[in-house]
Design an enzyme around this catalytic site. Sequence first.
Site, PDB file in Angstrom:
ATOM      1  N   LYS A 144       0.887  -1.225   0.063  1.00  0.00           N
ATOM      2  CA  LYS A 144       0.052   0.082   0.054  1.00  0.00           C
ATOM      3  C   LYS A 144       0.810   1.349  -0.099  1.00  0.00           C
ATOM      4  CE  LYS A 144      -3.630  -2.311   2.260  1.00  0.00           C
ATOM      5  NZ  LYS A 144      -4.359  -2.673   3.598  1.00  0.00           N
ATOM      6  N   CYS A 162      -0.362   0.860   5.821  1.00  0.00           N
ATOM      7  CA  CYS A 162      -0.869   0.397   7.048  1.00  0.00           C
ATOM      8  C   CYS A 162      -1.542  -0.833   6.637  1.00  0.00           C
ATOM      9  CB  CYS A 162      -1.822   1.229   7.806  1.00  0.00           C
ATOM     10  SG  CYS A 162      -1.426   2.937   8.105  1.00  0.00           S
ATOM     11  N   ASP A 163      -1.638  -2.056   7.460  1.00  0.00           N
ATOM     12  CA  ASP A 163      -2.268  -3.081   7.489  1.00  0.00           C
ATOM     13  C   ASP A 163      -2.395  -3.578   8.850  1.00  0.00           C
ATOM     14  OD1 ASP A 163      -3.817  -4.769   5.452  1.00  0.00           O
ATOM     15  OD2 ASP A 163      -2.884  -6.246   6.669  1.00  0.00           O
ATOM     16  N   GLN A 164      -3.561  -4.495   9.043  1.00  0.00           N
ATOM     17  CA  GLN A 164      -3.731  -5.237  10.562  1.00  0.00           C
ATOM     18  C   GLN A 164      -4.239  -6.389   9.944  1.00  0.00           C
ATOM     19  OE1 GLN A 164      -6.978  -3.836  12.929  1.00  0.00           O
ATOM     20  NE2 GLN A 164      -5.242  -3.355  14.404  1.00  0.00           N
TER      21      GLN A 164
END
Length: 195
Positions: free
Chosen positions: A56, A71-73
């Site tokens: 991203k 960002c990622d989760q």
Amino acid sequence: MLVLASTSPTRRRVLDGAGVAHRAIAPGVDEETAKLSLRAEGLSSRSQADALAELKARAGWARTREPALGCDQTLEFEGETFDKAEDIGALREQLERLRGKTHALHSALVLVEGGMPTWREVVSTTLTMRPFSDGFLDDYLAAEGEALLGSVGGYLIEGRAVQLFDRIDGDHFAILGLPLMGLLHALRQRGLALL
């Protein structure tokens, strides 16, 4: 100015609250295909979050040529990586599986400058859900509704969802999807946040 390669309203609120000037854009990546590929490679849940955040951030930088934060989760439970629930029925099943048990959230951030990652961090938080009743779950889902589908865990911890838990070990901002302390340090070093 920092480009946030995410349209998450929660992440935007966190940056706004911290006084970090930014603009948000949709990263424009095929996240589902990327997840399938990463899982086929056998990457851990934590490594998947890191790789998706980088993807991203790179996309954000490619679109703007400005420093971009991806960002990622991911949610890890009993060796499985969970995705966001597709509907309230699937979310109910997920929360029933998590009820009374412990899971981990891995929140990854990657900063890309000049087309290359220059800073990254993955912060993991451990959350233990209490053994809530079916009645509580019914009320929770009815009150919070479809907004929950935007969260990998099916909870927005800053609201009523805090009542789902007996114990939380880790960074509050990581639960919100944007671990802030390391990021602020990195941004100050680069002149992207006030000293």
